[in-house]
Design an enzyme around this catalytic site. Structure first.
Site, mmCIF file in Angstrom:
data_model
loop_
_atom_site.group_PDB
_atom_site.id
_atom_site.type_symbol
_atom_site.label_atom_id
_atom_site.label_comp_id
_atom_site.label_asym_id
_atom_site.label_seq_id
_atom_site.Cartn_x
_atom_site.Cartn_y
_atom_site.Cartn_z
ATOM 1 N N GLY A 16 0.769 -1.226 0.000
ATOM 2 C CA GLY A 16 0.000 0.000 0.000
ATOM 3 C C GLY A 16 0.804 1.282 0.000
ATOM 4 C CG ASN A 18 1.632 3.263 -5.782
ATOM 5 O OD1 ASN A 18 1.967 4.301 -6.322
ATOM 6 N ND2 ASN A 18 2.224 2.111 -6.016
ATOM 7 C CG LEU A 91 -9.671 -9.446 -14.870
ATOM 8 C CD1 LEU A 91 -8.509 -8.645 -15.436
ATOM 9 C CD2 LEU A 91 -10.013 -10.623 -15.785
ATOM 10 C CG HIS A 108 1.917 -2.055 -15.374
ATOM 11 N ND1 HIS A 108 1.642 -3.292 -14.818
ATOM 12 C CD2 HIS A 108 2.946 -2.233 -16.242
ATOM 13 C CE1 HIS A 108 2.485 -4.178 -15.344
ATOM 14 N NE2 HIS A 108 3.268 -3.584 -16.207
ATOM 15 C CG ASP A 149 -1.450 -4.471 -16.748
ATOM 16 O OD1 ASP A 149 -0.648 -5.407 -16.606
ATOM 17 O OD2 ASP A 149 -1.958 -3.851 -15.806
ATOM 18 C CD GLU A 178 4.915 2.080 -9.272
ATOM 19 O OE1 GLU A 178 3.843 1.756 -8.724
ATOM 20 O OE2 GLU A 178 5.854 1.289 -9.402
HETATM 21 C C1 GRF Z 1 3.315 -1.018 -7.525
HETATM 22 O O1 GRF Z 1 4.587 -1.227 -8.101
HETATM 23 C C2 GRF Z 1 2.291 -0.890 -8.609
HETATM 24 O O2 GRF Z 1 2.795 -0.311 -9.790
HETATM 25 C C3 GRF Z 1 1.923 -2.306 -8.882
HETATM 26 O O3 GRF Z 1 1.952 -2.948 -7.612
HETATM 27 C C4 GRF Z 1 2.849 -2.248 -6.751
HETATM 28 C C5 GRF Z 1 2.099 -1.870 -5.518
HETATM 29 O O4 GRF Z 1 2.970 -1.421 -4.554
HETATM 30 N N1 GRF Z 1 0.636 -2.387 -9.529
HETATM 31 P P1 GRF Z 1 2.332 -0.812 -3.200
HETATM 32 O O5 GRF Z 1 1.463 -1.885 -2.595
HETATM 33 O O6 GRF Z 1 1.550 0.395 -3.574
HETATM 34 O O7 GRF Z 1 3.550 -0.500 -2.351
#
Ligand code: GRF
Length: 241
Positions: A16, A18, A91, A108, A149, A178
């Site tokens: 988590g 992100n 999905l 992604h 994707d 990201e």
């Molecule tokens: C990130 O690299 C994202 O691009 C991918 O899964 C990862 C999630 O990382 N879809 P986090 O759980 O947000 O640390």
């Protein structure tokens, strides 16, 4: 009278980070933000994203991967306007992609359509990038449709690949990008600055790349990554926050 903020539901399977970046960005924007994270769900009870939500008092729930009714009920009962897949490995049910068309985003850790699709997640993506010999990778935020994707791409930020990179060092560099890209795109979609047209085209302009957030400066690394400096006519976007 400020416009009501979009209520964002985050689906996450992992740590988590992100989600954390979205929350920190929203804090920094304060009253200028266009979204609030109103729900966090995961298919994994021990997902770090659930812990992050609980720590902030954000409603969260674990939903079994194939329990589409439970997911739809949660999204509806929390009046979710915009769904963000932040490291979600399942999905999304077709009933959700249909009901939230143009209001469902994914991030992604590569420059789609390259290095994407079913099975391409986590370190597998970065190992594939390294094995390919690519000198540039990056992060992609896109609208989500019924396939992994594949939806319309909203924004991509490039990240250099270094000769001595391992999947771990490359993953860390991409993840930092990201963390800068996703919150800005979420806010732009939440505010209506970016939208998906009826014909499936992305309208509006993706956020400019704030170089200091990326953890590297192209001019210092371009040669090592094999990128011609003159190709990098970087326009420094005015930082918003
Ligand atoms: C990130 O690299 C994202 O691009 C991918 O899964 C990862 C999630 O990382 N879809 P986090 O759980 O947000 O640390």
């Amino acid at each position: 009278m400020t416009a009501p903020r979009a209520r964002v539901g985050v689906l996450a399977s992992g740590g988590g980070s992100n989600l954390g970046a979205m929350l920190e960005y929203a804090d920094r924007l304060a009253q200028a933000r266009a979204f609030d994270v109103a729900l966090v769900t995961s298919d994994r009870p021990n997902a770090g994203a659930i812990g992050r939500a609980a720590a902030r008092g954000i409603p969260s729930a674990v939903v079994a991967p194939n329990d589409d009714d439970a997911l739809l009920e949660l999204l509806s009962s929390h009046a979710i306007d915009l769904i963000v897949l932040a490291g979600y490995l399942r999905l999304v049910p077709p009933r959700v992609t249909a009901a939230w068309r143009g209001r469902l985003l994914n991030i992604h850790p590569a420059l789609l359509p390259a290095f994407g699709g079913a099975g391409m997640f986590g370190k597998r993506v970065h190992r594939a990038v390294l094995e390919s010999g690519a000198r540039v990778t990056g992060a992609t935020v896109h609208f989500v449709d019924e396939a992994y994707d594949r939806g319309a791409i909203i924004a991509q930020w490039p990240v250099p690949v270094f000769a001595q990179d391992s999947a771990e060092t490359l993953a860390a560099r991409v993840l930092r990008t990201e963390h800068a890209l996703l919150p800005r795109v979420v806010d732009a979609v939440a505010s209506g600055q970016i939208r998906l047209s009826a014909s499936g085209a992305v309208e509006g302009h993706p956020p400019g790349a704030p170089p200091e957030d990326a953890g590297f400066v192209w001019a210092q690394h371009a040669e090592q990554a094999g990128i011609g400096l003159d190709a990098l006519q970087l326009r420094v976007a005015p930082r918003r926050a």
